[in-house]
Structure formats: structure tokens, C-alpha cells
Design a protein around this motif. Structure first.
Motif, short mmCIF file in Angstrom:
data_model
loop_
_atom_site.label_atom_id
_atom_site.label_comp_id
_atom_site.label_asym_id
_atom_site.label_seq_id
_atom_site.Cartn_x
_atom_site.Cartn_y
_atom_site.Cartn_z
N ALA A 1 0.84 -1.21 0.00
CA ALA A 1 0.00 0.00 0.00
C ALA A 1 0.87 1.26 0.00
O ALA A 1 0.55 2.25 -0.68
N ALA A 2 1.95 1.22 0.75
CA ALA A 2 2.84 2.38 0.82
C ALA A 2 3.47 2.66 -0.53
O ALA A 2 3.57 3.80 -0.98
N LEU A 3 3.87 1.58 -1.20
CA LEU A 3 4.51 1.74 -2.51
C LEU A 3 3.51 2.21 -3.56
O LEU A 3 3.86 2.96 -4.48
N ASP A 4 2.26 1.80 -3.43
CA ASP A 4 1.23 2.22 -4.39
C ASP A 4 0.74 3.64 -4.12
O ASP A 4 0.05 4.23 -4.94
N ASP A 5 1.07 4.15 -2.95
CA ASP A 5 0.61 5.49 -2.57
C ASP A 5 1.43 6.54 -3.34
O ASP A 5 2.62 6.35 -3.57
N ASP A 6 0.78 7.63 -3.70
CA ASP A 6 1.48 8.67 -4.47
C ASP A 6 2.17 9.71 -3.59
O ASP A 6 2.56 10.78 -4.06
N ASN A 7 2.31 9.41 -2.31
CA ASN A 7 2.93 10.35 -1.38
C ASN A 7 4.18 9.73 -0.76
O ASN A 7 4.33 8.51 -0.75
N PRO A 8 5.04 10.58 -0.20
CA PRO A 8 6.18 10.02 0.54
C PRO A 8 5.69 9.32 1.82
O PRO A 8 4.93 9.90 2.59
N VAL A 9 6.13 8.09 1.97
CA VAL A 9 5.71 7.29 3.13
C VAL A 9 6.96 6.88 3.91
O VAL A 9 7.91 6.34 3.33
N ILE A 10 6.96 7.17 5.20
CA ILE A 10 8.06 6.72 6.06
C ILE A 10 7.60 5.41 6.69
O ILE A 10 6.60 5.37 7.41
N PHE A 11 8.34 4.36 6.41
CA PHE A 11 7.94 3.00 6.76
C PHE A 11 8.89 2.49 7.84
O PHE A 11 10.02 2.10 7.55
N TYR A 12 8.41 2.57 9.08
CA TYR A 12 9.27 2.21 10.21
C TYR A 12 9.21 0.73 10.51
O TYR A 12 8.19 0.21 10.94
N GLU A 13 10.32 0.07 10.28
CA GLU A 13 10.45 -1.32 10.66
C GLU A 13 11.06 -1.37 12.06
O GLU A 13 11.39 -0.33 12.62
N HIS A 14 11.15 -2.56 12.64
CA HIS A 14 11.75 -2.67 13.97
C HIS A 14 12.80 -3.77 13.97
O HIS A 14 12.53 -4.89 13.52
N LYS A 15 13.97 -3.43 14.49
CA LYS A 15 15.09 -4.38 14.48
C LYS A 15 14.73 -5.72 15.12
O LYS A 15 15.13 -6.77 14.66
N LEU A 16 13.97 -5.66 16.21
CA LEU A 16 13.66 -6.89 16.94
C LEU A 16 12.56 -7.70 16.26
O LEU A 16 12.28 -8.82 16.65
N LEU A 17 11.91 -7.10 15.27
CA LEU A 17 10.81 -7.81 14.61
C LEU A 17 11.26 -8.54 13.34
O LEU A 17 10.54 -9.41 12.84
N TYR A 18 12.45 -8.19 12.84
CA TYR A 18 12.87 -8.78 11.57
C TYR A 18 12.83 -10.31 11.58
O TYR A 18 12.53 -10.95 10.59
N GLY A 19 13.12 -10.89 12.74
CA GLY A 19 13.22 -12.35 12.80
C GLY A 19 11.93 -13.05 13.19
O GLY A 19 11.87 -14.29 13.16
N ILE A 20 10.88 -12.30 13.53
CA ILE A 20 9.66 -13.01 13.96
C ILE A 20 8.95 -13.62 12.76
O ILE A 20 9.01 -13.10 11.65
N ARG A 21 8.30 -14.74 13.01
CA ARG A 21 7.65 -15.46 11.92
C ARG A 21 6.14 -15.31 12.01
O ARG A 21 5.57 -15.08 13.08
N GLY A 22 5.51 -15.43 10.85
CA GLY A 22 4.06 -15.38 10.82
C GLY A 22 3.56 -15.83 9.46
O GLY A 22 4.33 -15.98 8.52
N GLU A 23 2.26 -16.02 9.39
CA GLU A 23 1.66 -16.47 8.14
C GLU A 23 1.59 -15.31 7.15
O GLU A 23 1.12 -14.22 7.49
N VAL A 24 2.09 -15.56 5.97
CA VAL A 24 2.11 -14.52 4.93
C VAL A 24 1.78 -15.17 3.58
O VAL A 24 2.47 -16.11 3.17
N PRO A 25 0.75 -14.70 2.91
CA PRO A 25 0.45 -15.24 1.57
C PRO A 25 1.59 -14.97 0.60
O PRO A 25 2.29 -13.97 0.73
#
Lengths: 329, 329
Positions: free
Chosen positions: A160-184
Motif C-alpha cells: 500500500a505504501a509503494l502504491d501510494d502517491d505520497n512520501p511514506v516513512i515505513f518504520y520497521e523494527h530491528k527486533l521484529l525482523y526475525g519473527i515469523r508469521g503467516e504470509v500469503p
């Protein structure tokens, strides 16, 4: 459904989008063969080529401006800022240029760019590599601010951020990079401005962002054993903010605790608390809306001190209990 | 000794030489007009006049096509006109009117005209350099063939963005021309006191790109050197740094009492180094124009500015409802 990590979800959606849209590319420091400081772009250069994965000099002012100029002239760049603390060096281009060009131009031109950048503490990187500065960005009209907390949300919100026509600041979190979850596997979009109720409950609403969503869920588990039912809401995007979902929850539970990792003073949680107080939920409140944020200190190196600087699970448990005590008075 | 027109008559034709004179006169009279309007209280805020610097804007833009792009500065009226903007709408913008290029929201420091390839003036010193690099990157990625001329002043060469941008443009071979209008003063700061090197063009050598010095009061020399740099850029040979030695006859902005420089110095430039006067004399001497044609050019300029002023003064104010429009795309 298959499970992948937060970092893998991000890499997957970026690769899919770069292949699907010739205007999309990523630039950033050490994102090539190194794979980025946190490995998010690992393998992308060899798969997609150096034309699509541009390793840049250590020049945050220039590369953020390159993203602005490229976006203004028809590209859809993804900029990886290696640590969100480095936004201080990119500030002119993001705050004075990206956020304002369209408005200053009287609505002509747009800046479709996504700045991906990891924030947060807990990895032992100390004061200059551990901050949560998202409130600065939320203060700037013209920017959108996203903070995904799960692999599923990361992939969908990124699209959604990439499809948006505005500048989007997308904050990731260092401690979340390794967490797992269901993703299509296929791409999908989670609209910006739609909160997610991560857990339903009836006694207290906890509004939590990023890593704090996970801590709030753990706190809710503990509190359940004591007979306290906590509703956990993840706004997912700070700008635009889905205040309605939060207000509706507070009308149901009559109490709210806003939990965020950033320094509590002047943090975005204060904005959420104010919005609740100014809303129709005010009449339903049985206790003041409480904020629980980081202490007003630079993030220290020592792991014990580092933990104490930002909210932990037990702090959330205590904050929820305090708000219930207020009820009893 | 100025560049003779004789060679240029066959090379680029009388019409274009006449047009250069027209453009320079239009810029000067435009600046004189807006200064008068400012004194009459019809323009608010501030403005930065480029009287004395007309040959740099006109000579550089004469080397460009409509598809080529520029980024401009706070002293950008000349660049905007030289890149072919609609002058009445530009005047309307300075008066803050709805019919202005930016619907009255940009003003003097933020005029952009994307249709004409003007990516915008910039209120931040050196703010345009990274953006110009981004636009040049788009040109490469889309194989669009356009080049970008990035205007900035001497003061910008001490900003980090200048150095980051030159380095980046150099390693990526970007089709960008860094055009420094060295008018000797960054606000009140004499460049000789702000940097130790005599020629700012020397900085090009640090980045492995050509550095050129031109007489910024000689429109044909500016044209020729820029055209060479444009050709290099179009051929994939990368960026060039051009330093044009010039002078702003007026103060930095409307509030400047010019205590930092001698009146004699100003008089010397105004009396002996007026690039419009010398070009007009050359054109006449080389029989590229007749006296009558010069009179006609002056008359066309006068008429256009009368129309522009009338259009701007009679244009409506932007509606209050437009205040919050165009913050987001």
C-alpha cells in the motif's frame, strides 16, 4: 499457510513489486551483496540486478534527495535508510522537500517514494542506533507514517505504501525482523489508515505500536489469568490514523492505555491520547487515558539499562492495573 | 573582451541570439517590476532579485531543450523565465494569486513549472542538488535522454549536499550539470572569506569530473560552456561543474542594507560588467540585430510585463477552502 519472517516478507514484496513495475527500484547503503545491515535485501541484487538494487555511498542527504528527484520525475523509489536515527541526516530532503513539494507547487507533481528504515532499541546498538523518532515524521504535513508489527502487516502495508502517491516513512523494527508469521505468497494490500484489533477484550483498551504490540499481547495473556480482559489495538499507520477503531474500542472498555517505545514526552502516543479525550469516547471514560512510553534518556548500551529505558511486558501489566485501580476510586 | 557574435550567427542563427537578448531584458524588467510592486506593498514576504545575473540563466537554458530539466534556487526568477515559463502566471504567483503557477501557495521562493521542465526553485541552500541527481537518475533509468541543469549559488558549495551530490553524480555518470552562479556573496558572507580556494570549480577535481569557469556576464560564453557540458551528459559521459563568475546588483533580499560590500564594487559591476549592455552592443556591432529590432524587443518586454502585472493584479485570491488542499496526492 506458510510462515516466513518479517524481513523475508519485506524482501518478498519488494522483489515482487520491482519485477511487476519497471518504475520501482531500491537504493540504499550496503543493500547489494551485503544484503543491508539487517539482511532485508539479502540476495536481491543477484536476483534483480544492480540496476534495480542500487548500492549508494554513505550520503543520506544525497540519496534521500535522489529518491525525491526520481519520484518527482516518474519513478517509484524505495529508499532504505540503514538505521532510522540517520533520518537526522536526510531531514532536509524528507521534511523540507519530499513533504512539501506538491503543496508548494499548487498540487502539481507527486512524490511517490517509500523510506524503509529500522527503528527501536533492544539490540544493543546504544544511543545513536536505537531511537524511535516516528513522532517527528507524524508532525510533518505531507508525509505518511507506517509502523507494521507483524510479517503479514509488513507485506501488505508495504504494498500500500509503494502504491501510494505520497512520501511514506515505513518504520520497521530491528527486533521484529526475525519473527515469523503467516504470509500469503501473492501480493496483497492493507490500506493505510486501517487499524487492526490484535486481540479482543472488554476491560481495557491498549493501543500499542510496533514491538509494543507483541509486548501488549503478552501482557494481555498474563492479565487474563487474573481475570482482566484486554483489547489490543495496533493502529499500524500513524498517518493516516484510524481513530474510529480506537474510539469505538474505548467506548466499549471505558479505559485506555497507549503504549509506545519512543520517549514518552512528545511522542505520538500523546496525540492518540488527546484524540481519545477529544472524541465521543470521553463520556465513556472511567479513568484518565494513560500513556506508557520510553524514559527521557538516550538509549543506553548496558542490556539491563536498555530494557529499563522502554516499556516491557510487566510495565504494561502494571499500567493496565493502574488504570483499573483508578476506576475503583 | 566578450565572445564575438559573428560565429554564432551562422551556428545558432540570429533569431536565437535575438531571443537571448529578449530573455535577458525580460528578466531584468521583470525584476524591476516586482521590486516596484513590492515597494507598493502589492507583494508581501521577501524576494531575491537576480538583476546582474541574467546571462547565466539565459545562456545555460539556451543550451537546453524543453524536455531537459532544471532545478533552481531562492534567486530563481531568471531561471524560471529562461526555461520558458508563462510570465503572467509567474507574476500572479508572486502576488499570491489563485492563477499563479502554484495557486499562490509557493510564492517567489518556490516557483515550479513542471510542464516546462522547471522542477522548482528551492528555499533551502543546496536543496536542489540531490533532487537534480534524482531527476537525472530517472533520465538514465527510463532512457529518456533529458539532462538536468542544477543551479545553485556560491554559498551552496559549503553545504554537505553539494559534496554528496557531486560524488554520487560522478560515480553514477548522471546526466546533470552543476551550475554554480558565483555571485560572490552568500547573503552577507563573502565567498573569499568562506572558502580558501580561489575558484569553486576546483572542487570538481575531488570528484573526478570536469570543472569549468565562465564569465557569468557573457551570455554566449555561458551558452557555449553549458552546451559542451550538456553534450557530455547526453553522451553518457557524466556530470560537469560549471562556475560562472557573476554578481547580484541588488542586496540578498529586500531587507538587506548591503553593509558588507563597498558601493564602489557595486558600481564597477553595474557600469562595466553589465552582461545585457555588452551583449546588445555586440549584437549591434556584429549586425545580428538592428537598432530598430532592439527597440521592438524592449517594447515586447514592456507589453508582456504590463499584461502580466494586469493579469496578476486582477486575478482572484485563492479561496480559504484551498488551504488544506494538495497536502497529499
Amino acid at each position: 499457510m506458510r510462515q516466513i519472517t518479517y524481513a523475508e516478507a519485506l524482501k518478498e514484496v519488494m522483489s515482487q513489486e520491482i519485477k511487476a513495475n519497471e518504475n520501482v527500484f531500491i537504493l540504499g547503503e550496503d543493500i547489494g551483496i551485503y544484503g543491508g545491515a539487517f539482511g532485508v535485501t539479502n540476495g536481491m541484487e543477484s536476483e534483480l540486478g544492480r540496476d534495480k538494487v542500487l548500492s549508494t555511498p554513505i550520503s543520506e542527504a544525497a540519496i534521500s534527495g535522489v529518491a525525491v528527484g526520481a519520484a518527482l520525475t516518474g519513478m517509484r523509489p524505495i529508499l532504505e535508510l540503514q538505521f532510522s536515527d540517520f533520518i537526522t541526516i536526510a531531514m532536509d530532503q524528507i521534511v523540507n522537500q519530499a513533504a512539501k513539494l506538491r503543496y508548494m507547487n499548487g498540487g502539481k507533481g507527486s512524490i511517490p517514494m517509500v523510506v524503509r528504515t529500522p527503528g527501536g532499541s533492544g539490540a544493543g546498538f546504544a544511543a545513536q542506533h536505537s531511537q524511535s523518532l516516528e513522532a517527528w515524521m507524524t508532525h510533518i504535513p505531507g508525509l505518511k507514517v507506517v509502523q507494521p508489527s507483524t510479517p503479514y502487516d509488513a507485506k501488505g502495508l508495504f504494498k500500500a505504501a509503494l502504491d501510494d502517491d505520497n512520501p511514506v516513512i515505513f518504520y520497521e523494527h530491528k527486533l521484529l525482523y526475525g519473527i515469523r508469521g503467516e504470509v500469503p505468497e501473492e501480493t496483497y494490500s492493507i490500506p493505510l489508515g486501517k487499524a487492526d484489533i490484535k486481540r479482543e477484550g472488554s476491560d481495557v483498551t491498549v493501543v500499542a505500536t510496533s514491538i509494543m504490540v507483541h509486548r501488549a499481547l503478552q501482557a494481555a495473556d498474563q492479565l487474563k489469568k487474573e481475570g482482566i480482559s484486554v483489547e489490543v489495538i495496533d493502529p499500524r499507520t500513524l498517518v493516516p490514523l484510524d481513530i474510529d477503531t480506537i474510539v469505538n474500542s474505548v467506548k466499549k472498555t471505558n479505559r485506555a492505555v497507549v503504549v509506545y517505545e519512543a520517549v514518552q514526552r512528545g511522542g505520538y502516543g500523546a496525540e492518540i491520547a488527546s484524540l481519545i479525550n477529544e472524541s465521543e469516547a470521553f463520556d465513556y471514560l472511567d479513568a484518565p487515558v494513560t500513556r506508557l512510553g520510553g524514559k527521557a534518556v538516550p538509549i543506553p548500551y548496558n542490556p539491563n539499562l536498555e530494557k529499563k529505558a522502554v516499556p516491557q511486558v510487566e510495565d504494561i501489566v502494571n499500567a493496565v492495573k493502574s488504570t483499573l485501580v483508578t476506576l475503583a476510586k | 573582451m566578450k565572445t564575438s557574435c559573428a560565429n554564432y550567427i551562422s551556428e545558432i542563427g540570429r533569431d536565437r541570439l535575438k531571443d537571448m537578448l529578449y530573455q535577458m531584458l525580460l528578466i531584468r524588467r521583470f525584476e524591476e517590476t516586482v521590486e516596484r510592486l513590492f515597494m507598493q506593498g502589492k507583494i508581501h514576504g521577501t524576494m531575491h532579485l537576480c538583476i546582474g545575473q541574467e546571462p547565466t540563466a539565459v545562456g545555460a537554458c539556451a543550451a537546453l531543450t524543453n524536455e531537459d530539466k532544471i532545478t533552481s534556487t531562492h534567486r530563481g526568477h531568471g531561471h524560471c523565465i529562461a526555461k520558458g515559463t508563462d510570465v503572467p502566471r509567474m507574476m500572479a504567483e508572486l502576488l499570491g494569486k489563485k492563477t499563479g503557477h502554484c495557486k499562490g501557495k509557493g510564492g517567489s521562493m518556490h516557483i515550479a513549472d513542471l510542464e516546462k521542465g522547471n522542477l522548482g526553485a528551492n528555499g533551502i541552500v543546496a536543496g536542489g542538488l540531490p533532487i537534480a541527481c534524482g531527476a537525472a537518475l530517472t533520465s538514465l533509468k527510463k532512457q529518456a535522454g533529458f539532462v538536468v541543469v542544477c543551479f545553485f549559488g556560491d554559498g551552496a558549495t559549503n553545504e554537505g549536499s553539494f559534496h554528496e551530490s557531486l560524488n554520487l553524480a560522478s560515480i553514477w555518470n548522471l546526466p546533470v550539470i552543476f551550475f554554480c552562479e558565483n555571485n560572490q556573496y552568500g547573503m552577507s558572507g563573502n565567498i573569499k572569506e568562506m572558502t580558501k580556494i580561489e575558484h569553486l570549480s576546483e572542487r570538481a577535481s575531488s570528484y573526478g569530473i570536469p570543472g569549468e569557469i565562465v564569465d557569468g556576464t557573457d551570455v554566449l560564453q555561458v551558452y557555449e560552456v553549458t552546451a559542451k557540458a550538456v553534450e557530455r551528459a547526453r553522451n553518457g559521459e557524466g556530470p560537469t561543474l560549471i562556475e560562472a563568475k557573476t554578481y547580484r546588483w541588488k542586496g540578498h533580499s529586500r531587507s538587506d542594507a548591503r553593509k558588507y560590500r563597498a558601493r564602489e564594487e557595486e558600481q564597477d559591476w553595474m557600469n562595466n560588467k553589465d552582461g545585457i549592455k555588452s551583449f546588445r552592443e555586440q549584437l549591434l556591432r556584429d549586425r545580428a540585430v538592428t537598432e530598430q529590432e532592439v527597440i521592438e524587443i524592449e517594447e515586447r518586454v514592456k507589453q508582456l510585463l504590463e499584461e502580466a502585472t494586469e493579469f496578476a493584479e486582477n486575478s482572484p485570491e485563492p479561496s480559504i477552502e484551498s488551504l488544506e488542499a494538495d497536502v497529499y496526492a
